[in-house]
Design a protein around this motif. Structure first.
Motif, mmCIF file in Angstrom:
data_model
loop_
_atom_site.group_PDB
_atom_site.id
_atom_site.type_symbol
_atom_site.label_atom_id
_atom_site.label_comp_id
_atom_site.label_asym_id
_atom_site.label_seq_id
_atom_site.Cartn_x
_atom_site.Cartn_y
_atom_site.Cartn_z
ATOM 1 N N PHE A 1 17.817 0.381 -12.791
ATOM 2 C CA PHE A 1 16.918 -0.604 -12.189
ATOM 3 C C PHE A 1 15.559 0.021 -11.931
ATOM 4 N N ASN A 2 14.556 -0.836 -11.782
ATOM 5 C CA ASN A 2 13.256 -0.314 -11.381
ATOM 6 C C ASN A 2 13.180 -0.357 -9.858
ATOM 7 N N PRO A 3 12.219 0.327 -9.264
ATOM 8 C CA PRO A 3 12.146 0.403 -7.797
ATOM 9 C C PRO A 3 12.030 -0.952 -7.101
ATOM 10 N N THR A 4 11.323 -1.894 -7.693
ATOM 11 C CA THR A 4 11.174 -3.206 -7.065
ATOM 12 C C THR A 4 12.495 -3.966 -7.082
ATOM 13 N N GLU A 5 13.180 -3.937 -8.217
ATOM 14 C CA GLU A 5 14.491 -4.598 -8.291
ATOM 15 C C GLU A 5 15.448 -3.982 -7.269
ATOM 16 N N PHE A 6 15.445 -2.673 -7.192
ATOM 17 C CA PHE A 6 16.328 -1.990 -6.248
ATOM 18 C C PHE A 6 15.977 -2.367 -4.809
ATOM 19 N N ALA A 7 14.680 -2.450 -4.512
ATOM 20 C CA ALA A 7 14.247 -2.805 -3.155
ATOM 21 C C ALA A 7 14.719 -4.205 -2.782
ATOM 22 N N VAL A 8 14.649 -5.137 -3.723
ATOM 23 C CA VAL A 8 15.117 -6.506 -3.464
ATOM 24 C C VAL A 8 16.626 -6.496 -3.224
ATOM 25 N N LEU A 9 17.368 -5.799 -4.080
ATOM 26 C CA LEU A 9 18.819 -5.714 -3.895
ATOM 27 C C LEU A 9 19.176 -5.068 -2.559
ATOM 28 N N GLU A 10 18.475 -4.004 -2.222
ATOM 29 C CA GLU A 10 18.762 -3.305 -0.959
ATOM 30 C C GLU A 10 18.481 -4.211 0.236
ATOM 31 N N LEU A 11 17.403 -4.976 0.179
ATOM 32 C CA LEU A 11 17.072 -5.902 1.265
ATOM 33 C C LEU A 11 18.175 -6.940 1.434
ATOM 34 N N LEU A 12 18.593 -7.561 0.343
ATOM 35 C CA LEU A 12 19.638 -8.585 0.412
ATOM 36 C C LEU A 12 20.983 -7.988 0.820
#
Length: 147
Positions: free
Chosen positions: A35-46
């Motif tokens: 994943f890219n950092p933005t995708e990972f950040a969204v997943l981590e938030l959810l």
């Protein structure tokens, strides 16, 4: 130039270089997992905070609303998240992590947390807490002075 000004310039340089090194290391770790950092950040938030509106995701992950749609679309295609319309407001869309996304985060997040722990391992626990407080104070002050 005064010593305080010299120290402030030096601090800015050291902080910027340290942040770049940490960011590069973290991005490398995230990319290893596909994943890219933005995708990972969204997943981590959810994963950690539960369902969020698209707008709230943009605010929390610090990316433009135009980019959020793209990231959400990509994660939805990977079946990691799903959009849900708000039951009370047709203008609002919630985003939820799927069972596949949760399973993936259950497997990957502990490894990511360990990587972060390794990055910050030169600091003792009390030093980490102090640094968090110092950086918060500087960040809040910088925010106040730009408004």
């Amino acid at each position: 130039m005064k010593t305080d000004e010299q120290d402030s310039l030096k601090l800015f340089t050291v902080l910027t270089r340290a942040m770049q090194s940490v960011k590069t290391n973290v991005e490398f770790d995230i990319k290893k997992h596909g994943f890219n950092p933005t995708e990972f950040a969204v997943l981590e938030l959810l994963y950690s905070k539960g369902d969020q509106t698209v707008q709230k995701i943009g605010q929390k992950v610090l990316i433009a609303s135009s980019s959020i749609t793209y990231v959400v679309d990509k994660l939805e295609k990977k079946e990691m998240i799903v959009r849900k319309p708000s039951p009370t407001d047709r203008r609002v869309t919630f985003v939820s992590i799927t069972a596949k996304g949760t399973d993936w985060m259950d497997a990957v997040f502990p490894k990511h947390a360990a990587a972060l722990s390794s990055i910050f391992s030169p600091l003792e626990a009390n030093e980490k807490k102090a640094l968090i407080e110092y950086l918060k104070r500087v960040g809040l002050h910088a925010e106040e002075t730009t408004q």
